[in-house]
Design a protein around this motif. Structure first.
Motif, mmCIF file in Angstrom:
data_model
loop_
_atom_site.group_PDB
_atom_site.id
_atom_site.type_symbol
_atom_site.label_atom_id
_atom_site.label_comp_id
_atom_site.label_asym_id
_atom_site.label_seq_id
_atom_site.Cartn_x
_atom_site.Cartn_y
_atom_site.Cartn_z
ATOM 1 N N UNK A 1 1.036 -0.954 -0.265
ATOM 2 C CA UNK A 1 -0.101 0.307 0.710
ATOM 3 C C UNK A 1 0.857 1.182 0.440
ATOM 4 N N UNK A 2 1.976 1.133 -0.738
ATOM 5 C CA UNK A 2 2.924 2.500 -0.807
ATOM 6 C C UNK A 2 2.550 3.915 -0.793
ATOM 7 N N UNK A 3 2.173 4.762 -0.629
ATOM 8 C CA UNK A 3 2.013 6.176 -1.720
ATOM 9 C C UNK A 3 2.819 6.207 -2.567
ATOM 10 N N UNK A 4 1.986 6.693 -3.582
ATOM 11 C CA UNK A 4 2.869 7.399 -5.441
ATOM 12 C C UNK A 4 3.552 8.464 -4.464
ATOM 13 N N UNK A 5 5.392 7.892 -5.098
ATOM 14 C CA UNK A 5 6.261 9.726 -4.388
ATOM 15 C C UNK A 5 6.583 9.699 -5.521
ATOM 16 N N UNK A 6 6.619 9.016 -6.777
ATOM 17 C CA UNK A 6 7.383 9.745 -7.845
ATOM 18 C C UNK A 6 7.460 8.529 -8.654
ATOM 19 N N UNK A 7 7.906 8.353 -9.890
ATOM 20 C CA UNK A 7 8.042 7.576 -11.119
ATOM 21 C C UNK A 7 8.078 6.155 -10.912
ATOM 22 N N UNK A 8 7.225 5.178 -11.478
ATOM 23 C CA UNK A 8 7.656 3.891 -10.531
ATOM 24 C C UNK A 8 8.569 3.348 -11.889
ATOM 25 N N UNK B 1 -3.671 7.603 -19.540
ATOM 26 C CA UNK B 1 -3.768 8.106 -18.178
ATOM 27 C C UNK B 1 -2.560 7.155 -16.633
ATOM 28 N N UNK B 2 -2.450 5.886 -17.158
ATOM 29 C CA UNK B 2 -1.022 5.663 -16.474
ATOM 30 C C UNK B 2 -0.094 4.448 -17.190
ATOM 31 N N UNK B 3 0.258 4.235 -16.400
ATOM 32 C CA UNK B 3 0.592 2.416 -16.831
ATOM 33 C C UNK B 3 1.491 1.925 -15.481
ATOM 34 N N UNK B 4 1.314 0.386 -15.525
ATOM 35 C CA UNK B 4 1.120 -0.089 -13.671
ATOM 36 C C UNK B 4 2.745 -1.155 -14.594
ATOM 37 N N UNK B 5 3.339 -0.921 -13.693
ATOM 38 C CA UNK B 5 4.689 -1.696 -13.758
ATOM 39 C C UNK B 5 4.938 -3.179 -13.456
ATOM 40 N N UNK C 1 6.545 9.487 -16.670
ATOM 41 C CA UNK C 1 6.306 10.104 -15.117
ATOM 42 C C UNK C 1 4.551 9.874 -14.763
ATOM 43 N N UNK C 2 4.249 9.142 -16.220
ATOM 44 C CA UNK C 2 2.349 8.538 -15.692
ATOM 45 C C UNK C 2 2.407 6.769 -14.906
ATOM 46 N N UNK C 3 3.947 6.339 -14.520
ATOM 47 C CA UNK C 3 4.305 4.877 -14.499
ATOM 48 C C UNK C 3 4.502 4.741 -13.429
ATOM 49 N N UNK C 4 3.385 3.734 -12.337
ATOM 50 C CA UNK C 4 3.270 2.973 -10.457
ATOM 51 C C UNK C 4 4.083 2.364 -11.408
ATOM 52 N N UNK C 5 4.297 1.505 -9.754
ATOM 53 C CA UNK C 5 5.313 0.288 -9.923
ATOM 54 C C UNK C 5 3.800 -0.461 -9.370
ATOM 55 N N UNK C 6 2.536 -0.257 -8.622
ATOM 56 C CA UNK C 6 1.645 -1.639 -8.034
ATOM 57 C C UNK C 6 0.587 -1.125 -8.406
ATOM 58 N N UNK C 7 -0.655 -2.461 -8.441
ATOM 59 C CA UNK C 7 -1.868 -1.423 -9.127
ATOM 60 C C UNK C 7 -2.156 -1.104 -7.725
ATOM 61 N N UNK C 8 -2.268 -1.524 -6.130
ATOM 62 C CA UNK C 8 -2.769 -0.290 -5.550
ATOM 63 C C UNK C 8 -2.784 1.050 -5.453
ATOM 64 N N UNK C 9 -0.860 1.359 -6.046
ATOM 65 C CA UNK C 9 -1.133 2.848 -6.336
ATOM 66 C C UNK C 9 -1.233 3.877 -7.027
ATOM 67 N N UNK D 1 -4.825 4.258 -6.413
ATOM 68 C CA UNK D 1 -5.047 5.835 -5.541
ATOM 69 C C UNK D 1 -4.949 7.190 -6.341
ATOM 70 N N UNK D 2 -4.875 6.552 -7.445
ATOM 71 C CA UNK D 2 -4.302 8.504 -8.813
ATOM 72 C C UNK D 2 -5.774 7.735 -9.698
ATOM 73 N N UNK D 3 -5.972 7.037 -9.912
ATOM 74 C CA UNK D 3 -6.982 6.469 -10.683
ATOM 75 C C UNK D 3 -8.612 7.187 -10.133
#
Length: 203
Positions: free
Chosen positions: A30-37, A116-120, A152-160, A163-165
């Motif tokens: 459940x890590x918060x989004x702190x920057x690009x993934x 809108x984003x990508x999930x790593x 800058x649209x990439x996040x690491x995980x699905x929960x992250x 948080x954004x969507x």
């Protein structure tokens, strides 16, 4: 006692000694989004889904996108796709002046959009109908989808990602080309959407 009451009574008696369900673990990330993934992980997982990954910077996007389109193929783009991302050649703009019909979309070969984003972690691209993405039909009907993802649209995980969507928007999750398998695990591509997916990662 009527029949319904008797049935309910038997059910209560039958489950009376059933132990309570065990608690559902909620220990996923459940890590918060702190920057690009993780861009490299995203590229790797996208490739695992049989999509083709390409690298670009802002100045080379249109050149790379144009090179991914077969000679003689016709491309369609949403009306607000950045001009610097649009391929050269025969390009149709959806919604200019009216939205294309399904038959008109089916006659086109390629669609080029942003996301809108990508999930790593899963190699998933998410569209929500926002700027540069167009309406949902636009990315479901043509046989080839070229999707542009900024780093800058990439996040690491699905929960992250969640948080954004915005859940009120029409979310489309894309993990590789459209594919399905029958009971014998014979893979068929292009049943629910494009058979070919190219992902252009823009630095």
């Amino acid at each position: 006692m009527n029949a319904r009451a008797e049935i309910l009574s038997r059910i209560r008696h039958a489950i009376g000694d059933t132990p309570a369900s065990p608690p559902v673990p909620r220990d996923y990330h459940r890590d918060a989004v702190t920057g690009p993934g993780d861009v490299e992980l995203f590229a790797h997982t996208v490739d695992d889904y049989r999509a083709q990954v390409h690298r670009a910077d802002e100045s080379t996007v249109a050149e790379i996108v144009t090179g991914l389109i077969a000679e003689g193929a016709r491309a369609v783009v949403p009306p607000d796709l950045p001009q610097s991302w649009r391929p050269r050649g025969d390009v149709v703009v959806d919604g200019a002046p009216t939205a294309l019909t399904t038959l008109e979309l089916d006659a086109l070969d390629v669609v080029v959009t942003g996301c809108t984003l990508g999930i790593a972690a899963t190699g998933t691209i998410v569209l929500d109908g926002g700027p540069g993405q167009g309406r949902r039909a636009l990315t479901l009907v043509p046989d080839h989808h070229i999707c542009i993802v900024r780093t800058d649209q990439i996040v690491d995980t699905v929960p992250q990602a969640f948080q954004t969507l915005d859940p009120a928007k029409p979310l489309t999750f894309i993990s590789g080309p459209s594919a399905t398998s029958d009971i014998e695990l014979n893979r068929v591509e292009g049943v629910h959407g494009p058979r070919v997916l190219d992902v252009v990662i823009v630095r």
